[in-house]
Design a protein around this motif. Structure first.
Motif, PDB file in Angstrom:
ATOM      1  N   TYR A  20       0.832  -1.216  -0.028  1.00  0.00           N
ATOM      2  CA  TYR A  20      -0.060   0.012   0.013  1.00  0.00           C
ATOM      3  C   TYR A  20       0.846   1.219   0.002  1.00  0.00           C
ATOM      4  N   TRP A 140      -3.636  -3.447  -8.928  1.00  0.00           N
ATOM      5  CA  TRP A 140      -4.480  -3.489  -7.815  1.00  0.00           C
ATOM      6  C   TRP A 140      -5.693  -3.926  -8.374  1.00  0.00           C
ATOM      7  N   TRP A 143      -5.718  -7.535  -8.288  1.00  0.00           N
ATOM      8  CA  TRP A 143      -5.811  -8.111  -6.881  1.00  0.00           C
ATOM      9  C   TRP A 143      -6.970  -8.093  -6.282  1.00  0.00           C
ATOM     10  N   SER A 173      -7.036  -3.744  -1.421  1.00  0.00           N
ATOM     11  CA  SER A 173      -6.489  -3.494  -2.602  1.00  0.00           C
ATOM     12  C   SER A 173      -7.412  -2.313  -3.332  1.00  0.00           C
ATOM     13  N   GLY A 176      -5.921   0.776  -1.986  1.00  0.00           N
ATOM     14  CA  GLY A 176      -4.454   0.839  -2.636  1.00  0.00           C
ATOM     15  C   GLY A 176      -4.447   1.175  -4.118  1.00  0.00           C
ATOM     16  N   PHE A 177      -5.470   0.830  -4.657  1.00  0.00           N
ATOM     17  CA  PHE A 177      -5.603   1.305  -6.005  1.00  0.00           C
ATOM     18  C   PHE A 177      -5.943   2.860  -5.865  1.00  0.00           C
ATOM     19  N   TRP A 180      -2.461   4.695  -5.137  1.00  0.00           N
ATOM     20  CA  TRP A 180      -1.315   4.675  -6.036  1.00  0.00           C
ATOM     21  C   TRP A 180      -1.563   5.502  -7.269  1.00  0.00           C
TER      22      TRP A 180
END
Length: 187
Positions: A20, A140, A143, A173, A176-177, A180
């Motif tokens: 992350y 991501w 995932w 996830s 995290g997407f 990012w």
């Protein structure tokens, strides 16, 4: 097996937190987690999931060197970027081929209780790990699917700490997407 599975889940949470944060140290946690889950999945008779852990082990070593190599060449960390839209046919083809082959092998030659689900998560994980090693933000999205399906499979198989871990993975996830994407836009 429950104690080892709990340790694996804790290491997995550390891995996820490091991923992350886009920290290179995620790769070290990945090595440890992979070794633990090779044993866990062998005992649980989910052979493709076990084999994917061997792949993760080598992918973690590759990812470490890949991120370190780019850092030493450019003098800065590997940048998060988007996967080129005109290149999706290759990863899609790899996924379809691996999924079909793995599902056939598991159905024909093993006593796996979930050959299709095992093959699906394994094939998609191979593609997702490649994208992660190259810091593509779209990893991501893959995932999210892998982790949600895996959580369901692990609960079905009675691997409750691992199922809970992958449920957390699926939720993180999503976060995290977006994290990012934000990092990518800021650089």
């Amino acid at each position: 097996m429950t104690e080892i599975e709990i340790v694996g889940a804790v290491v997995g949470l550390a891995y996820l937190w490091l991923e992350y944060r886009a920290s290179i140290w995620l790769w070290l946690a990945g090595v440890v987690m992979s070794l633990l889950y090779v044993y866990i999945f062998f005992e649980g008779k989910v052979y493709a999931m076990m084999c994917i852990q061997v792949y993760y082990l080598f992918a973690s070593i590759y990812g470490w060197f890949r991120w370190r190599k780019d850092e030493s060449i450019a003098g800065e960390e590997v940048r998060i970027r988007s996967f080129p839209s005109d290149r999706w046919m290759l990863p899609a083809g790899v996924f379809v081929a691996l999924f079909g082959l793995t599902a056939w092998i598991l159905s024909a030659f093993t006593d796996s209780p979930v050959p299709v689900g095992d093959a699906f998560t394994t094939a998609l994980s191979v593609v997702a790990m490649y994208l992660l090693a190259h810091k593509y933000v779209e990893q991501w999205l893959l995932w999210i699917v892998v982790n949600a399906v895996s959580a369901a499979l692990y609960f079905y198989l009675g691997l409750y700490p691992t199922g809970a871990l992958y449920g957390v993975y699926a939720a993180v996830s999503i976060a995290g997407f977006f994290r990012w994407k934000k990092i990518m836009q800021e650089t």
